[in-house]
Design a protein around this motif. Structure first.
Motif, PDB file in Angstrom:
ATOM      1  N   ALA A  56       1.100  -1.529  -0.195  1.00 52.97           N
ATOM      2  CA  ALA A  56      -0.015  -0.659  -0.316  1.00 52.97           C
ATOM      3  C   ALA A  56       0.928   1.428   0.147  1.00 52.97           C
ATOM      4  CB  ALA A  56      -0.447  -0.044   1.406  1.00 52.97           C
ATOM      5  N   ALA A  57       1.700   1.092   0.408  1.00 50.85           N
ATOM      6  CA  ALA A  57       3.362   3.016   0.980  1.00 50.85           C
ATOM      7  C   ALA A  57       3.900   2.638  -0.688  1.00 50.85           C
ATOM      8  CB  ALA A  57       3.705   1.988   1.619  1.00 50.85           C
ATOM      9  N   HIS A  58       3.626   1.742  -1.122  1.00 49.93           N
ATOM     10  CA  HIS A  58       4.355   1.737  -2.440  1.00 49.93           C
ATOM     11  C   HIS A  58       3.301   2.061  -3.912  1.00 49.93           C
ATOM     12  CE1 HIS A  58       8.032   0.001  -2.181  1.00 49.93           C
ATOM     13  NE2 HIS A  58       7.633  -0.699  -1.433  1.00 49.93           N
ATOM     14  N   ARG A  59       1.991   1.987  -3.804  1.00 53.82           N
ATOM     15  CA  ARG A  59       0.600   2.038  -4.434  1.00 53.82           C
ATOM     16  C   ARG A  59       0.851   3.702  -4.104  1.00 53.82           C
ATOM     17  NH1 ARG A  59      -0.553  -3.012  -3.268  1.00 53.82           N
ATOM     18  NH2 ARG A  59      -2.739  -2.229  -1.706  1.00 53.82           N
ATOM     19  N   PHE A  60       0.916   4.279  -3.312  1.00 54.29           N
ATOM     20  CA  PHE A  60       0.689   5.615  -2.069  1.00 54.29           C
ATOM     21  C   PHE A  60       2.509   6.260  -3.611  1.00 54.29           C
ATOM     22  CE2 PHE A  60       2.709   8.893  -0.249  1.00 54.29           C
ATOM     23  CZ  PHE A  60       1.323   9.923  -0.387  1.00 54.29           C
ATOM     24  N   LEU A  61       3.299   6.150  -2.731  1.00 50.16           N
ATOM     25  CA  LEU A  61       4.632   6.759  -3.366  1.00 50.16           C
ATOM     26  C   LEU A  61       3.953   6.401  -5.334  1.00 50.16           C
ATOM     27  CD1 LEU A  61       7.015   5.637  -0.765  1.00 50.16           C
ATOM     28  CD2 LEU A  61       5.754   7.758  -1.346  1.00 50.16           C
ATOM     29  N   SER A  62       3.786   5.433  -5.924  1.00 47.06           N
ATOM     30  CA  SER A  62       3.814   5.483  -7.266  1.00 47.06           C
ATOM     31  C   SER A  62       2.709   5.981  -7.889  1.00 47.06           C
ATOM     32  CB  SER A  62       3.389   4.237  -7.369  1.00 47.06           C
ATOM     33  OG  SER A  62       4.879   3.473  -6.899  1.00 47.06           O
ATOM     34  N   SER A  63       1.915   6.711  -6.859  1.00 50.16           N
ATOM     35  CA  SER A  63       0.653   7.548  -7.349  1.00 50.16           C
ATOM     36  C   SER A  63       0.321   8.461  -8.278  1.00 50.16           C
ATOM     37  CB  SER A  63      -0.822   7.304  -6.385  1.00 50.16           C
ATOM     38  OG  SER A  63      -1.363   8.039  -6.877  1.00 50.16           O
ATOM     39  N   PRO A  64      -0.423   8.377  -9.615  1.00 51.58           N
ATOM     40  CA  PRO A  64      -0.086   9.760 -10.485  1.00 51.58           C
ATOM     41  C   PRO A  64      -0.390  10.583  -9.570  1.00 51.58           C
ATOM     42  CG  PRO A  64      -2.307   8.445 -11.054  1.00 51.58           C
ATOM     43  CD  PRO A  64      -1.521   7.750 -10.836  1.00 51.58           C
ATOM     44  N   HIS A  65      -1.211  10.776  -8.647  1.00 49.09           N
ATOM     45  CA  HIS A  65      -2.110  11.709  -7.951  1.00 49.09           C
ATOM     46  C   HIS A  65      -1.054  12.261  -6.906  1.00 49.09           C
ATOM     47  CE1 HIS A  65      -6.019  11.188  -9.308  1.00 49.09           C
ATOM     48  NE2 HIS A  65      -5.954   9.904  -9.159  1.00 49.09           N
ATOM     49  N   VAL A  66       0.786  11.346  -6.479  1.00 53.89           N
ATOM     50  CA  VAL A  66       1.454  11.898  -5.737  1.00 53.89           C
ATOM     51  C   VAL A  66       2.496  12.817  -6.472  1.00 53.89           C
ATOM     52  CG1 VAL A  66       2.252  11.214  -3.952  1.00 53.89           C
ATOM     53  CG2 VAL A  66       0.124  10.175  -3.570  1.00 53.89           C
ATOM     54  N   SER A  67       3.209  13.657  -6.136  1.00 56.35           N
ATOM     55  CA  SER A  67       4.451  14.368  -6.400  1.00 56.35           C
ATOM     56  C   SER A  67       5.281  14.835  -5.056  1.00 56.35           C
ATOM     57  CB  SER A  67       3.859  15.746  -6.744  1.00 56.35           C
ATOM     58  OG  SER A  67       3.230  16.444  -6.539  1.00 56.35           O
ATOM     59  N   THR A  68       7.005  14.702  -5.057  1.00 55.53           N
ATOM     60  CA  THR A  68       6.961  15.339  -3.840  1.00 55.53           C
ATOM     61  C   THR A  68       6.798  17.058  -3.420  1.00 55.53           C
ATOM     62  OG1 THR A  68       9.375  14.431  -5.394  1.00 55.53           O
ATOM     63  CG2 THR A  68       9.068  15.800  -3.691  1.00 55.53           C
ATOM     64  N   GLY A  69       6.032  17.622  -4.424  1.00 58.98           N
ATOM     65  CA  GLY A  69       5.982  18.741  -4.535  1.00 58.98           C
ATOM     66  C   GLY A  69       4.768  18.369  -3.143  1.00 58.98           C
ATOM     67  N   GLY A  70       3.179  17.532  -3.726  1.00 55.62           N
ATOM     68  CA  GLY A  70       2.504  17.754  -2.831  1.00 55.62           C
ATOM     69  C   GLY A  70       2.703  16.937  -1.756  1.00 55.62           C
ATOM     70  N   ILE A  71       3.457  15.708  -1.416  1.00 58.29           N
ATOM     71  CA  ILE A  71       4.604  15.742  -0.376  1.00 58.29           C
ATOM     72  C   ILE A  71       4.670  16.782   0.791  1.00 58.29           C
ATOM     73  CG2 ILE A  71       5.727  14.278   1.002  1.00 58.29           C
ATOM     74  CD1 ILE A  71       5.126  12.212  -1.554  1.00 58.29           C
ATOM     75  N   LEU A  72       5.472  17.530   0.261  1.00 61.72           N
ATOM     76  CA  LEU A  72       6.454  18.744   0.929  1.00 61.72           C
ATOM     77  C   LEU A  72       5.005  19.071   1.415  1.00 61.72           C
ATOM     78  CD1 LEU A  72       9.393  19.258  -0.892  1.00 61.72           C
ATOM     79  CD2 LEU A  72       9.699  18.630   1.176  1.00 61.72           C
ATOM     80  N   GLU A  73       4.391  19.665   0.755  1.00 54.82           N
ATOM     81  CA  GLU A  73       3.590  20.556   0.984  1.00 54.82           C
ATOM     82  C   GLU A  73       2.583  20.857   2.132  1.00 54.82           C
ATOM     83  OE1 GLU A  73       1.388  23.837   1.454  1.00 54.82           O
ATOM     84  OE2 GLU A  73       3.176  24.272   0.619  1.00 54.82           O
ATOM     85  N   ALA A  74       2.124  18.981   1.667  1.00 55.25           N
ATOM     86  CA  ALA A  74       0.887  18.136   3.340  1.00 55.25           C
ATOM     87  C   ALA A  74       2.505  18.340   5.117  1.00 55.25           C
ATOM     88  CB  ALA A  74       1.182  16.515   2.597  1.00 55.25           C
ATOM     89  N   PHE A  75       3.247  18.117   4.550  1.00 59.90           N
ATOM     90  CA  PHE A  75       3.953  17.943   5.394  1.00 59.90           C
ATOM     91  C   PHE A  75       4.315  19.828   6.086  1.00 59.90           C
ATOM     92  CE2 PHE A  75       6.911  14.661   4.759  1.00 59.90           C
ATOM     93  CZ  PHE A  75       5.945  12.939   4.582  1.00 59.90           C
ATOM     94  N   SER A  76       4.353  20.236   5.326  1.00 56.40           N
ATOM     95  CA  SER A  76       5.188  21.929   5.440  1.00 56.40           C
ATOM     96  C   SER A  76       3.526  22.408   5.899  1.00 56.40           C
ATOM     97  CB  SER A  76       4.795  22.858   4.281  1.00 56.40           C
ATOM     98  OG  SER A  76       5.184  24.164   4.642  1.00 56.40           O
ATOM     99  N   ALA A  77       2.017  22.135   5.623  1.00 54.61           N
ATOM    100  CA  ALA A  77       1.123  22.789   6.037  1.00 54.61           C
ATOM    101  C   ALA A  77       0.461  21.933   7.300  1.00 54.61           C
ATOM    102  CB  ALA A  77      -0.448  21.968   4.999  1.00 54.61           C
ATOM    103  N   ARG A  78       1.427  21.333   7.441  1.00 56.22           N
ATOM    104  CA  ARG A  78       0.590  20.309   9.267  1.00 56.22           C
ATOM    105  C   ARG A  78       2.433  21.050  10.290  1.00 56.22           C
ATOM    106  NH1 ARG A  78      -0.759  14.698   9.738  1.00 56.22           N
ATOM    107  NH2 ARG A  78      -2.097  14.171   8.143  1.00 56.22           N
TER     108      ARG A  78
END
Length: 164
Positions: free
Chosen positions: A42-64
């Motif tokens: 499931a973790a691999h699928r999340f990281l490989s998803s076309p909905h997920v990007s490095t920028g999106g993950i960084l933005e989510a971390f920044s918002a938290r």
């Protein structure tokens, strides 16, 4: 919940679960984070998803981190680290020369937010991630400021992703 994707609810929920596992375990090893083979996949699928990007993950971390920093005195620490895949790079894509100029790898310059009074890490404000290009590096004096790796320090100081 602050999302980890561009609007896909299931992917955002998977990202939130993965983030909670990172916090709970202190690990970035997917096998450990997933706890089971299904969780690892499931973790691999999340990281490989076309909905997920490095920028999106960084933005989510920044918002938290922005939420956790509200009303606190904070310090933003920054430094650069090399992620080196020496001897393990045969099947990896998107890497460039690491610090030694031979091994494959990339670099990351995170901006980590620390509570100034409690001396605890609150999270990641942002990060710059890059790979070096193959070939000989030109002399520093002959390059524009924006072409130098040193600009990571300036951008971390002058334009932090949020103000606490």
């Amino acid at each position: 919940m602050i999302g980890f994707s561009g609007g896909d609810v299931r992917t955002a929920a998977s990202g939130a679960r993965l983030f909670e596992q990172i916090v709970a375990t202190g690990s970035l090893v997917l096998r450990k984070l997933g706890e089971t083979r299904a969780g690892e996949m499931a973790a691999h699928r999340f990281l490989s998803s076309p909905h997920v990007s490095t920028g999106g993950i960084l933005e989510a971390f920044s918002a938290r981190t922005r939420q956790a920093s509200t009303g606190r005195r904070v310090v933003v620490a920054q430094d650069t680290t090399e992620i080196n895949f020496s001897g393990r790079s045969a099947a990896r894509r998107g890497l460039g020369p690491a610090g030694d100029g031979k091994s494959a790898g990339f670099f990351i310059h995170p901006n980590v937010v620390v509570d100034a009074d409690e001396e605890v890490v609150l999270g990641l404000a942002g990060a710059r991630i890059w790979t070096r290009e193959e070939g000989k590096v030109s002399a520093r004096g002959g390059r524009a400021m924006n072409d130098k790796e040193i600009c990571r320090w300036v951008s971390g100081v002058l334009s932090p992703p949020f103000r606490g």
